[in-house]
Design a protein around this motif. Structure first.
Motif, PDB file in Angstrom:
ATOM      1  N   MET A  13       4.382   0.502   9.074  1.00 31.36           N
ATOM      2  CA  MET A  13       5.036  -0.245   8.019  1.00 31.36           C
ATOM      3  C   MET A  13       4.133  -0.337   6.797  1.00 31.36           C
ATOM      4  O   MET A  13       4.580  -0.148   5.674  1.00 31.36           O
ATOM      5  N   SER A  14       2.858  -0.641   7.020  1.00 29.95           N
ATOM      6  CA  SER A  14       1.940  -0.779   5.888  1.00 29.95           C
ATOM      7  C   SER A  14       1.744   0.552   5.171  1.00 29.95           C
ATOM      8  O   SER A  14       1.522   0.572   3.967  1.00 29.95           O
ATOM      9  N   GLY A  15       1.845   1.655   5.909  1.00 33.24           N
ATOM     10  CA  GLY A  15       1.726   2.968   5.292  1.00 33.24           C
ATOM     11  C   GLY A  15       2.870   3.247   4.329  1.00 33.24           C
ATOM     12  O   GLY A  15       2.674   3.834   3.258  1.00 33.24           O
ATOM     13  N   ALA A  16       4.067   2.817   4.691  1.00 30.84           N
ATOM     14  CA  ALA A  16       5.230   3.020   3.822  1.00 30.84           C
ATOM     15  C   ALA A  16       5.118   2.175   2.554  1.00 30.84           C
ATOM     16  O   ALA A  16       5.478   2.634   1.460  1.00 30.84           O
ATOM     17  N   ILE A  17       4.623   0.974   2.702  1.00 33.43           N
ATOM     18  CA  ILE A  17       4.443   0.099   1.536  1.00 33.43           C
ATOM     19  C   ILE A  17       3.373   0.684   0.615  1.00 33.43           C
ATOM     20  O   ILE A  17       3.550   0.747  -0.603  1.00 33.43           O
ATOM     21  N   ALA A  18       2.265   1.135   1.209  1.00 36.33           N
ATOM     22  CA  ALA A  18       1.190   1.732   0.416  1.00 36.33           C
ATOM     23  C   ALA A  18       1.688   2.964  -0.327  1.00 36.33           C
ATOM     24  O   ALA A  18       1.325   3.197  -1.486  1.00 36.33           O
ATOM     25  N   LYS A  19       2.542   3.736   0.323  1.00 38.47           N
ATOM     26  CA  LYS A  19       3.074   4.950  -0.283  1.00 38.47           C
ATOM     27  C   LYS A  19       3.894   4.631  -1.541  1.00 38.47           C
ATOM     28  O   LYS A  19       3.821   5.341  -2.539  1.00 38.47           O
ATOM     29  N   LYS A  20       4.643   3.532  -1.506  1.00 41.25           N
ATOM     30  CA  LYS A  20       5.448   3.144  -2.673  1.00 41.25           C
ATOM     31  C   LYS A  20       4.549   2.792  -3.861  1.00 41.25           C
ATOM     32  O   LYS A  20       4.831   3.186  -4.990  1.00 41.25           O
ATOM     33  N   TYR A  21       3.467   2.074  -3.603  1.00 44.62           N
ATOM     34  CA  TYR A  21       2.546   1.729  -4.684  1.00 44.62           C
ATOM     35  C   TYR A  21       1.850   2.977  -5.234  1.00 44.62           C
ATOM     36  O   TYR A  21       1.656   3.110  -6.436  1.00 44.62           O
ATOM     37  N   VAL A  22       1.488   3.891  -4.343  1.00 39.19           N
ATOM     38  CA  VAL A  22       0.818   5.118  -4.771  1.00 39.19           C
ATOM     39  C   VAL A  22       1.776   5.985  -5.583  1.00 39.19           C
ATOM     40  O   VAL A  22       1.383   6.581  -6.587  1.00 39.19           O
TER      41      VAL A  22
ATOM     42  N   VAL B 123      -8.918   6.160 -10.645  1.00 42.42           N
ATOM     43  CA  VAL B 123      -8.367   5.097  -9.789  1.00 42.42           C
ATOM     44  C   VAL B 123      -8.734   5.364  -8.334  1.00 42.42           C
ATOM     45  O   VAL B 123      -9.109   4.439  -7.605  1.00 42.42           O
ATOM     46  N   TYR B 124      -8.665   6.619  -7.914  1.00 41.93           N
ATOM     47  CA  TYR B 124      -9.047   6.941  -6.530  1.00 41.93           C
ATOM     48  C   TYR B 124     -10.511   6.587  -6.284  1.00 41.93           C
ATOM     49  O   TYR B 124     -10.846   5.992  -5.252  1.00 41.93           O
ATOM     50  N   GLY B 125     -11.387   6.924  -7.212  1.00 44.97           N
ATOM     51  CA  GLY B 125     -12.811   6.584  -7.068  1.00 44.97           C
ATOM     52  C   GLY B 125     -13.021   5.083  -6.977  1.00 44.97           C
ATOM     53  O   GLY B 125     -13.837   4.606  -6.173  1.00 44.97           O
ATOM     54  N   LEU B 126     -12.282   4.321  -7.763  1.00 43.16           N
ATOM     55  CA  LEU B 126     -12.397   2.857  -7.724  1.00 43.16           C
ATOM     56  C   LEU B 126     -11.861   2.301  -6.407  1.00 43.16           C
ATOM     57  O   LEU B 126     -12.449   1.375  -5.828  1.00 43.16           O
ATOM     58  N   LEU B 127     -10.766   2.867  -5.925  1.00 43.82           N
ATOM     59  CA  LEU B 127     -10.221   2.409  -4.636  1.00 43.82           C
ATOM     60  C   LEU B 127     -11.184   2.707  -3.492  1.00 43.82           C
ATOM     61  O   LEU B 127     -11.323   1.902  -2.568  1.00 43.82           O
ATOM     62  N   VAL B 128     -11.871   3.844  -3.571  1.00 45.16           N
ATOM     63  CA  VAL B 128     -12.860   4.182  -2.535  1.00 45.16           C
ATOM     64  C   VAL B 128     -13.985   3.162  -2.531  1.00 45.16           C
ATOM     65  O   VAL B 128     -14.470   2.755  -1.468  1.00 45.16           O
TER      66      VAL B 128
ATOM     67  N   ASN C 113      -4.355  -3.825 -13.984  1.00 48.23           N
ATOM     68  CA  ASN C 113      -2.973  -4.269 -13.811  1.00 48.23           C
ATOM     69  C   ASN C 113      -2.452  -3.932 -12.419  1.00 48.23           C
ATOM     70  O   ASN C 113      -1.684  -4.694 -11.835  1.00 48.23           O
ATOM     71  N   PHE C 114      -2.886  -2.789 -11.895  1.00 47.68           N
ATOM     72  CA  PHE C 114      -2.496  -2.403 -10.537  1.00 47.68           C
ATOM     73  C   PHE C 114      -3.017  -3.421  -9.523  1.00 47.68           C
ATOM     74  O   PHE C 114      -2.274  -3.865  -8.644  1.00 47.68           O
ATOM     75  N   ILE C 115      -4.266  -3.806  -9.654  1.00 49.81           N
ATOM     76  CA  ILE C 115      -4.846  -4.808  -8.741  1.00 49.81           C
ATOM     77  C   ILE C 115      -4.116  -6.135  -8.900  1.00 49.81           C
ATOM     78  O   ILE C 115      -3.812  -6.814  -7.908  1.00 49.81           O
ATOM     79  N   LYS C 116      -3.807  -6.530 -10.137  1.00 50.91           N
ATOM     80  CA  LYS C 116      -3.067  -7.779 -10.366  1.00 50.91           C
ATOM     81  C   LYS C 116      -1.684  -7.720  -9.717  1.00 50.91           C
ATOM     82  O   LYS C 116      -1.233  -8.707  -9.127  1.00 50.91           O
ATOM     83  N   LEU C 117      -1.035  -6.560  -9.802  1.00 46.08           N
ATOM     84  CA  LEU C 117       0.290  -6.399  -9.205  1.00 46.08           C
ATOM     85  C   LEU C 117       0.235  -6.512  -7.685  1.00 46.08           C
ATOM     86  O   LEU C 117       1.021  -7.271  -7.089  1.00 46.08           O
ATOM     87  N   ILE C 118      -0.681  -5.786  -7.059  1.00 48.28           N
ATOM     88  CA  ILE C 118      -0.729  -5.855  -5.597  1.00 48.28           C
ATOM     89  C   ILE C 118      -1.207  -7.225  -5.128  1.00 48.28           C
ATOM     90  O   ILE C 118      -0.806  -7.681  -4.067  1.00 48.28           O
ATOM     91  N   ASN C 119      -2.010  -7.894  -5.928  1.00 47.46           N
ATOM     92  CA  ASN C 119      -2.428  -9.249  -5.585  1.00 47.46           C
ATOM     93  C   ASN C 119      -1.248 -10.219  -5.678  1.00 47.46           C
ATOM     94  O   ASN C 119      -1.054 -11.056  -4.800  1.00 47.46           O
ATOM     95  N   SER C 120      -0.448 -10.087  -6.722  1.00 49.28           N
ATOM     96  CA  SER C 120       0.692 -10.997  -6.883  1.00 49.28           C
ATOM     97  C   SER C 120       1.716 -10.807  -5.771  1.00 49.28           C
ATOM     98  O   SER C 120       2.454 -11.733  -5.434  1.00 49.28           O
TER      99      SER C 120
END
Length: 176
Positions: A1-10, A25-30, A72-79
């Protein structure tokens, strides 16, 4: 389930960013994924006692970036209370970038030392086979033979000395 949610954000990231921004963004996520390896960090992210704003500030303080889209991406996933999915998002983004660039990574496992020329030959042959750029990392371990794994392509090719011996024995016994 979490993989599907992550896929939508990606997928949203992929549609809203340029190639250079996606790589950044990938480097920052790593970098953030490394923080998730710490138990204390996970406790803070999952704690209901820590405010959402404090979690957001903590995550953004771990990376040094002026990239507004990433912030903004971090703010969105946090909200949406999805900070705990950052490792899944990093993995999915890596996969999507691999598909987009037609470049895949894999590993070669052997019980002996394999030369760089042999690795290059394997990369070249697999690149021709899959019509993609393949990068392989050599790992010396206890595997009795050679095993090439390309996880993103779902490919595993192996040659085991034990299996060869067993097949030869079986063939000889059938002949008798």
């Amino acid at each position: 389930m979490s993989g599907a949610i992550a896929k939508k954000y990606v997928n949203a990231l992929m549609s809203g960013c340029t190639d250079g921004e996606l790589t950044e963004v990938y480097g920052l996520l790593v970098q953030l994924v490394e923080a998730f390896k710490l138990e204390k960090f996970n406790n803070i992210i999952l704690s209901p006692d820590v405010t959402s704003k404090a979690k957001e500030e903590l995550v953004l303080s771990l990376v040094d970036t002026k990239n507004i889209k990433f912030q903004n991406f971090i703010k969105l996933i946090n909200s949406n209370d999805r900070l705990k999915l950052i490792p899944h998002m990093a993995k999915e983004l890596k996969y999507q970038l691999s598909l987009k660039n037609n470049t895949f990574e894999g590993s070669v496992s052997t019980s002996f030392k394999i030369s760089q020329a042999q690795v290059a030959m394997l990369e070249e042959n697999f690149s021709k086979k899959f019509n993609a750029k393949i990068n392989l990392n050599a790992n010396a371990n206890a595997y009795p033979g050679i095993k090439v794994e390309l996880d993103d392509l779902g490919v595993e090719v192996s040659f085991s000395l034990e299996r060869l011996k067993a097949q030869m024995t079986e063939h000889i016994l059938k002949a008798i």
